[in-house]
Motif scaffolding. Structure first.
Motif, PDB file in Angstrom:
ATOM      1  N   GLU A 116     -52.609 127.641  46.984  1.00 57.62           N
ATOM      2  CA  GLU A 116     -51.787 128.623  46.819  1.00 57.62           C
ATOM      3  C   GLU A 116     -52.281 129.694  47.939  1.00 57.62           C
ATOM      4  OE1 GLU A 116     -51.236 126.948  42.737  1.00 57.62           O
ATOM      5  OE2 GLU A 116     -52.793 127.100  44.125  1.00 57.62           O
ATOM      6  N   GLU A 117     -53.620 129.829  48.202  1.00 56.92           N
ATOM      7  CA  GLU A 117     -54.235 130.783  49.184  1.00 56.92           C
ATOM      8  C   GLU A 117     -53.693 130.356  50.746  1.00 56.92           C
ATOM      9  OE1 GLU A 117     -55.625 133.527  48.272  1.00 56.92           O
ATOM     10  OE2 GLU A 117     -55.273 133.024  46.620  1.00 56.92           O
ATOM     11  N   ASN A 118     -53.476 128.943  50.708  1.00 61.84           N
ATOM     12  CA  ASN A 118     -53.222 128.502  52.140  1.00 61.84           C
ATOM     13  C   ASN A 118     -51.941 128.898  52.216  1.00 61.84           C
ATOM     14  OD1 ASN A 118     -55.772 127.593  52.983  1.00 61.84           O
ATOM     15  ND2 ASN A 118     -55.419 125.644  51.894  1.00 61.84           N
ATOM     16  N   ALA A 119     -51.122 128.355  50.971  1.00 62.13           N
ATOM     17  CA  ALA A 119     -49.773 128.937  51.260  1.00 62.13           C
ATOM     18  C   ALA A 119     -49.258 130.327  51.437  1.00 62.13           C
ATOM     19  CB  ALA A 119     -48.535 128.366  49.817  1.00 62.13           C
ATOM     20  N   LYS A 120     -50.086 131.163  50.861  1.00 59.78           N
ATOM     21  CA  LYS A 120     -49.905 132.509  51.032  1.00 59.78           C
ATOM     22  C   LYS A 120     -50.103 132.923  52.542  1.00 59.78           C
ATOM     23  CE  LYS A 120     -50.823 134.336  46.632  1.00 59.78           C
ATOM     24  NZ  LYS A 120     -51.712 135.015  45.616  1.00 59.78           N
ATOM     25  N   ALA A 121     -51.116 132.346  53.079  1.00 60.52           N
ATOM     26  CA  ALA A 121     -51.566 132.424  54.673  1.00 60.52           C
ATOM     27  C   ALA A 121     -50.227 132.367  55.451  1.00 60.52           C
ATOM     28  CB  ALA A 121     -52.767 132.114  54.916  1.00 60.52           C
ATOM     29  N   ILE A 122     -49.628 130.984  55.006  1.00 61.46           N
ATOM     30  CA  ILE A 122     -48.524 130.516  55.955  1.00 61.46           C
ATOM     31  C   ILE A 122     -47.068 131.627  55.475  1.00 61.46           C
ATOM     32  CG2 ILE A 122     -46.894 128.795  56.108  1.00 61.46           C
ATOM     33  CD1 ILE A 122     -49.245 126.676  55.324  1.00 61.46           C
ATOM     34  N   LEU A 123     -47.217 131.983  54.400  1.00 57.55           N
ATOM     35  CA  LEU A 123     -46.000 132.858  54.011  1.00 57.55           C
ATOM     36  C   LEU A 123     -46.233 134.207  54.903  1.00 57.55           C
ATOM     37  CD1 LEU A 123     -43.703 133.935  52.354  1.00 57.55           C
ATOM     38  CD2 LEU A 123     -45.307 134.514  50.564  1.00 57.55           C
ATOM     39  N   GLU A 124     -47.336 134.577  54.758  1.00 55.81           N
ATOM     40  CA  GLU A 124     -47.507 135.905  55.747  1.00 55.81           C
ATOM     41  C   GLU A 124     -47.346 135.856  57.016  1.00 55.81           C
ATOM     42  OE1 GLU A 124     -47.761 139.046  54.421  1.00 55.81           O
ATOM     43  OE2 GLU A 124     -47.627 138.011  52.564  1.00 55.81           O
ATOM     44  N   LYS A 125     -47.672 134.699  57.788  1.00 61.35           N
ATOM     45  CA  LYS A 125     -47.247 134.236  59.109  1.00 61.35           C
ATOM     46  C   LYS A 125     -45.966 134.322  59.422  1.00 61.35           C
ATOM     47  CE  LYS A 125     -48.783 133.248  63.205  1.00 61.35           C
ATOM     48  NZ  LYS A 125     -49.618 134.228  63.875  1.00 61.35           N
ATOM     49  N   PHE A 126     -45.208 133.514  58.372  1.00 63.54           N
ATOM     50  CA  PHE A 126     -43.631 133.451  58.567  1.00 63.54           C
ATOM     51  C   PHE A 126     -43.124 134.953  58.557  1.00 63.54           C
ATOM     52  CE2 PHE A 126     -44.128 129.085  58.694  1.00 63.54           C
ATOM     53  CZ  PHE A 126     -43.021 128.419  59.098  1.00 63.54           C
ATOM     54  N   ARG A 127     -43.598 135.718  57.618  1.00 63.86           N
ATOM     55  CA  ARG A 127     -43.077 137.082  57.361  1.00 63.86           C
ATOM     56  C   ARG A 127     -43.454 137.944  58.972  1.00 63.86           C
ATOM     57  NH1 ARG A 127     -44.577 138.312  51.054  1.00 63.86           N
ATOM     58  NH2 ARG A 127     -42.627 137.482  50.397  1.00 63.86           N
ATOM     59  N   GLN A 128     -44.449 137.844  59.266  1.00 67.35           N
ATOM     60  CA  GLN A 128     -45.067 138.602  60.682  1.00 67.35           C
ATOM     61  C   GLN A 128     -43.849 138.123  61.711  1.00 67.35           C
ATOM     62  OE1 GLN A 128     -49.127 137.477  61.662  1.00 67.35           O
ATOM     63  NE2 GLN A 128     -49.728 138.485  59.684  1.00 67.35           N
ATOM     64  N   LEU A 129     -43.646 136.714  61.718  1.00 68.41           N
ATOM     65  CA  LEU A 129     -42.602 136.160  62.615  1.00 68.41           C
ATOM     66  C   LEU A 129     -41.177 136.302  62.504  1.00 68.41           C
ATOM     67  CD1 LEU A 129     -44.544 132.770  63.629  1.00 68.41           C
ATOM     68  CD2 LEU A 129     -44.552 135.128  64.975  1.00 68.41           C
ATOM     69  N   LYS A 130     -41.027 137.203  61.257  1.00 71.32           N
ATOM     70  CA  LYS A 130     -39.695 137.146  60.819  1.00 71.32           C
ATOM     71  C   LYS A 130     -38.921 135.861  60.912  1.00 71.32           C
ATOM     72  CE  LYS A 130     -39.439 142.009  62.163  1.00 71.32           C
ATOM     73  NZ  LYS A 130     -40.849 142.260  61.679  1.00 71.32           N
ATOM     74  N   LEU A 131     -39.405 134.611  60.285  1.00 71.65           N
ATOM     75  CA  LEU A 131     -38.736 133.384  60.247  1.00 71.65           C
ATOM     76  C   LEU A 131     -38.265 133.541  58.807  1.00 71.65           C
ATOM     77  CD1 LEU A 131     -41.396 131.255  62.090  1.00 71.65           C
ATOM     78  CD2 LEU A 131     -39.031 131.960  62.919  1.00 71.65           C
ATOM     79  N   PRO A 132     -37.126 132.737  58.581  1.00 73.06           N
ATOM     80  CA  PRO A 132     -36.611 132.511  57.346  1.00 73.06           C
ATOM     81  C   PRO A 132     -37.538 131.702  56.405  1.00 73.06           C
ATOM     82  CG  PRO A 132     -35.093 131.680  59.015  1.00 73.06           C
ATOM     83  CD  PRO A 132     -36.313 132.028  59.502  1.00 73.06           C
ATOM     84  N   ILE A 133     -37.562 132.347  54.965  1.00 76.56           N
ATOM     85  CA  ILE A 133     -38.406 131.775  54.294  1.00 76.56           C
ATOM     86  C   ILE A 133     -37.552 131.437  52.832  1.00 76.56           C
ATOM     87  CG2 ILE A 133     -40.283 132.409  52.417  1.00 76.56           C
ATOM     88  CD1 ILE A 133     -41.238 134.414  54.856  1.00 76.56           C
ATOM     89  N   PHE A 134     -37.831 130.301  52.053  1.00 78.10           N
ATOM     90  CA  PHE A 134     -36.897 129.810  50.866  1.00 78.10           C
ATOM     91  C   PHE A 134     -37.959 129.623  49.703  1.00 78.10           C
ATOM     92  CE2 PHE A 134     -34.471 128.992  54.798  1.00 78.10           C
ATOM     93  CZ  PHE A 134     -32.923 129.204  54.353  1.00 78.10           C
ATOM     94  N   PHE A 135     -37.909 130.289  48.729  1.00 81.97           N
ATOM     95  CA  PHE A 135     -38.755 130.073  47.631  1.00 81.97           C
ATOM     96  C   PHE A 135     -37.832 129.133  46.636  1.00 81.97           C
ATOM     97  CE2 PHE A 135     -40.273 133.908  49.433  1.00 81.97           C
ATOM     98  CZ  PHE A 135     -41.557 134.078  49.181  1.00 81.97           C
ATOM     99  N   ILE A 136     -38.353 128.102  46.512  1.00 78.21           N
ATOM    100  CA  ILE A 136     -37.661 126.962  45.488  1.00 78.21           C
ATOM    101  C   ILE A 136     -38.347 127.074  44.295  1.00 78.21           C
ATOM    102  CG2 ILE A 136     -37.041 124.739  44.981  1.00 78.21           C
ATOM    103  CD1 ILE A 136     -36.145 125.927  47.927  1.00 78.21           C
ATOM    104  N   GLN A 137     -37.297 127.202  43.186  1.00 76.50           N
ATOM    105  CA  GLN A 137     -37.979 127.371  41.569  1.00 76.50           C
ATOM    106  C   GLN A 137     -37.194 126.388  40.792  1.00 76.50           C
ATOM    107  OE1 GLN A 137     -36.417 130.907  39.902  1.00 76.50           O
ATOM    108  NE2 GLN A 137     -38.165 131.183  38.390  1.00 76.50           N
ATOM    109  N   HIS A 138     -38.400 125.672  40.443  1.00 75.71           N
ATOM    110  CA  HIS A 138     -37.573 124.484  39.548  1.00 75.71           C
ATOM    111  C   HIS A 138     -37.303 124.994  38.121  1.00 75.71           C
ATOM    112  CE1 HIS A 138     -36.989 120.080  38.361  1.00 75.71           C
ATOM    113  NE2 HIS A 138     -37.279 120.272  37.395  1.00 75.71           N
ATOM    114  N   CYS A 139     -35.810 124.644  37.604  1.00 73.56           N
ATOM    115  CA  CYS A 139     -35.497 124.977  36.401  1.00 73.56           C
ATOM    116  C   CYS A 139     -35.252 124.036  35.518  1.00 73.56           C
ATOM    117  CB  CYS A 139     -34.335 126.094  36.613  1.00 73.56           C
ATOM    118  SG  CYS A 139     -34.812 127.610  37.490  1.00 73.56           S
ATOM    119  N   SER A 140     -36.233 123.402  34.953  1.00 66.36           N
ATOM    120  CA  SER A 140     -35.764 122.177  33.970  1.00 66.36           C
ATOM    121  C   SER A 140     -34.694 122.428  33.105  1.00 66.36           C
ATOM    122  CB  SER A 140     -37.017 122.109  33.273  1.00 66.36           C
ATOM    123  OG  SER A 140     -37.089 120.704  32.347  1.00 66.36           O
TER     124      SER A 140
END
Length: 190
Positions: A35-59
């Motif tokens: 999760e920490e690594n994913a957050k670091a990647i998330l922040e980098k994508f936000r800095q670069l203003k690249l599209p981000i998709f959050f997927i949520q599993h809804c059983s």
């Protein structure tokens, strides 16, 4: 490999509170820093203003920890989409089935996908396989994904790390390129 600073989307698969319940998923989990690594990647994508998709599993199963009526369905802290980011809800392993993910990626002229999340051999793998099959240059970030121990069909217990590495080995150079967070970072430099 070139740069990924344009035409690239981040797909964050199922980083949900229900995955904190180790006993529910079979015990031991690998990659405690995923999760920490994913957050670091998330922040980098936000800095670069690249599209981000959050997927949520809804059983669909009301007894599942990931059913929308259960607190485990919520995204983990730090993984809430901002107003301009995308939240995709799914009920099967693939983030593409029964969703508008592909349409959105194509509308944004995305050529590359970077995938992180939980669990490696289920929703991460299925999403990765379909991403590769749809023709996106797909990257899975090994240390930003995780899974749990499992009993095999032979009754033998397989460790989360064994399952994780075997699944990523099957994906690598067939459906995707498997990288670490550190290997991804230079590709995101402009």
């Amino acid at each position: 490999m070139g740069t990924l600073s344009t035409n690239t989307a981040l797909i964050i698969v199922d980083i949900q509170k229900g995955f904190n319940d180790l006993a529910y998923w079979g015990g031991n989990r690998n990659n405690p820093n995923a999760e920490e690594n994913a957050k670091a990647i998330l922040e980098k994508f936000r800095q670069l203003k690249l599209p981000i998709f959050f997927i949520q599993h809804c059983s669909q199963n009301p007894d599942s920890i990931l059913h929308e009526s259960n607190a485990g369905n919520e995204l983990k802290d730090g993984f809430a989409p901002l107003e301009h980011e995308y939240l995709i809800k799914k009920s099967v392993n693939s983030s593409f089935i029964g969703t508008d993910l592909k349409d959105l990626l194509d509308k944004l002229s995305i050529k590359n996908t970077v995938i992180v999340g939980i669990t490696t051999e289920h929703c991460v793998s299925t999403t990765t396989r379909m991403s590769g099959n749809f023709g996106y240059n797909t990257y899975v970030i090994e240390d930003a994904c995780a899974t749990f121990d499992k009993l095999g069909i032979d009754g033998k217990k397989y460790s989360a790390q064994e399952i994780h590495m075997m699944e990523l080995s099957c994906l690598n150079n067939e459906f995707a390129k498997v990288l670490t967070t550190n290997e991804l970072n230079p590709l995101l430099e402009q």
